[in-house]
Design an enzyme around this catalytic site. Structure first.
Site, PDB file in Angstrom:
ATOM      1  CD  GLU A 263      36.061   2.498 -24.805  1.00 46.79           C
ATOM      2  OE1 GLU A 263      36.258   3.307 -23.892  1.00 46.79           O
ATOM      3  OE2 GLU A 263      35.369   1.479 -24.688  1.00 46.79           O
TER       4      GLU A 263
ATOM      5  CE  LYS B 286      30.962  -1.684 -19.685  1.00 45.62           C
ATOM      6  NZ  LYS B 286      31.171  -1.133 -20.992  1.00 45.62           N
TER       7      LYS B 286
HETATM    8  N1  PSU Z   1      34.433  -1.912 -22.797  1.00 46.47           N
HETATM    9  C1  PSU Z   1      35.231  -2.479 -21.859  1.00 46.47           C
HETATM   10  N2  PSU Z   1      35.425  -1.805 -20.686  1.00 46.47           N
HETATM   11  C2  PSU Z   1      34.872  -0.558 -20.456  1.00 46.47           C
HETATM   12  C3  PSU Z   1      34.071   0.052 -21.478  1.00 46.47           C
HETATM   13  C4  PSU Z   1      33.879  -0.683 -22.619  1.00 46.47           C
HETATM   14  O1  PSU Z   1      35.736  -3.596 -22.053  1.00 46.47           O
HETATM   15  O2  PSU Z   1      35.081   0.024 -19.386  1.00 46.47           O
HETATM   16  C5  PSU Z   1      33.504   1.440 -21.245  1.00 46.47           C
HETATM   17  C6  PSU Z   1      33.157   2.120 -22.567  1.00 46.47           C
HETATM   18  O3  PSU Z   1      33.881   3.332 -22.599  1.00 46.47           O
HETATM   19  C7  PSU Z   1      31.669   2.372 -22.500  1.00 46.47           C
HETATM   20  C8  PSU Z   1      31.476   2.556 -21.009  1.00 46.47           C
HETATM   21  O4  PSU Z   1      31.288   3.468 -23.268  1.00 46.47           O
HETATM   22  O5  PSU Z   1      32.280   1.491 -20.477  1.00 46.47           O
HETATM   23  C9  PSU Z   1      29.999   2.483 -20.583  1.00 46.47           C
HETATM   24  O6  PSU Z   1      29.862   3.160 -19.371  1.00 46.47           O
HETATM   25  P1  PSU Z   1      28.382   3.562 -18.847  1.00 46.47           P
HETATM   26  O7  PSU Z   1      27.703   2.261 -18.570  1.00 46.47           O
HETATM   27  O8  PSU Z   1      28.604   4.387 -17.604  1.00 46.47           O
HETATM   28  O9  PSU Z   1      27.751   4.335 -19.946  1.00 46.47           O
END
Ligand code: PSU
Ligand code: MN
Length: 283
Positions: free
Chosen positions: A8, A140
């Site tokens: 991604e 996360k």
């Molecule tokens: N993994 C990481 N850093 C990131 C992400 C994933 O180490 O920034 C990103 C991915 O693209 C994931 C997004 O889909 O964070 C999730 O964002 P949200 O919580 O707004 O859906």
């Protein structure tokens, strides 16, 4: 056997500060190749969804002054408006699937936000309906991890721990949450994936591994920083898609930059594992 691994780009446009974002992309590609896989970086350039960005295109996205953060809700709209952006897990899964790729790697998936159970990452429903194998370090740690774990179970997404029985929490190996099964080898992951595909429930399968031990941060220390960052986000009215990038940036600041090499290290490790898995799959 194509050995392709989708990567991604939202992690580059919205997850990591420059110049580490660009390094992350290059190093993830290298890690996939070292393991015998073929990296396929996915992103949107001037309205074109590209499955297999060149290194130059990837750098262009990483240096873009105002990239879009692309998930399933705005994927088509970003394209129709000829904008450029980094694809989050949900949009990456969709585009990878359309191209017949079945393995993807990221850092930590999105999930249910703390204190706001209505803010659920588009990553989760995408995992519930797109049958790909996703390698990550769990969700996360800024999220409500028990609620996120429940969500995965509710929606039938198997969670396989690679050499761990605990769901990692991105920056930290320990969350006290369980995986559904443990695999000690990539062959065993391949066997689980084969069984999952054969069963045909149509969901993704998560493969999780803890962050590299030499970089992992103690859960207690991380918690204190998250509490502060979440309180600040609320006080400043940060909402929606801006929340995750804000929290990641504040944690980098509060840890005096220590989360950044950790994030890079786990991205590389996950890309490497995904590359190794891709070499043992039959499809
Ligand atoms: N993994 C990481 N850093 C990131 C992400 C994933 O180490 O920034 C990103 C991915 O693209 C994931 C997004 O889909 O964070 C999730 O964002 P949200 O919580 O707004 O859906
Ligand atoms: Mn959200």
């Amino acid at each position: 056997m194509t050995r392709r691994v989708a990567l991604e780009t939202a992690v580059m446009t919205h997850g990591l500060p420059a110049p580490y974002n660009e390094q992350a992309g290059v190093q993830m590609c290298d890690a996939v190749r070292q393991a015998g896989g073929v990296p396929v970086v996915i992103g949107i350039i001037e309205g074109e969804p590209i499955v297999g960005l060149t290194e130059e295109q990837m750098r262009h996205l990483a240096r873009h002054p105002a990239p879009q953060k692309v998930a399933l809700h705005n994927l088509a709209l970003v394209c129709a408006q000829r904008q450029s952006g980094g694809t989050t897990v949900s949009a990456t899964l969709w585009l990878a699937r359309r191209a017949g790729i079945s393995v993807m790697a990221t850092g930590g998936i999105g999930g249910v936000h703390r204190g706001d159970a209505h803010d659920i990452s588009a990553d989760l429903p995408a995992l519930a309906r797109l049958p790909l194998l996703v390698v990550c370090s769990g969700a996360k740690v800024i999220l409500d991890l028990p609620a996120t774990r429940e969500w995965l179970e509710t929606w039938g997404i198997p969670v396989v721990g690679y050499q761990t029985d605990e769901l990692p929490g991105f920056y930290t190996a320990h969350t006290g949450l369980r995986v559904d099964a443990v695999a000690n080898t990539v062959e065993q992951i391949g066997a689980f994936w084969h069984a999952h595909q054969h069963m045909g429930t149509g969901t993704a399968m998560l493969v999780v591994q803890p962050p590299p031990a030499e970089h992992a941060m103690p859960a207690k220390e991380v918690e204190a920083m998250i509490a502060q960052a979440c309180a600040e986000a609320e006080a400043q009215g940060i909402q929606g898609a801006a929340t995750t990038p804000y929290l990641l940036r504040r944690l980098a600041e509060l840890s005096e930059g220590r989360t950044v090499p950790l994030n890079l290290a786990l991205l590389k490790a996950n890309a490497h594992l995904a590359g190794a898995i891709a070499t043992v799959l039959e499809d």
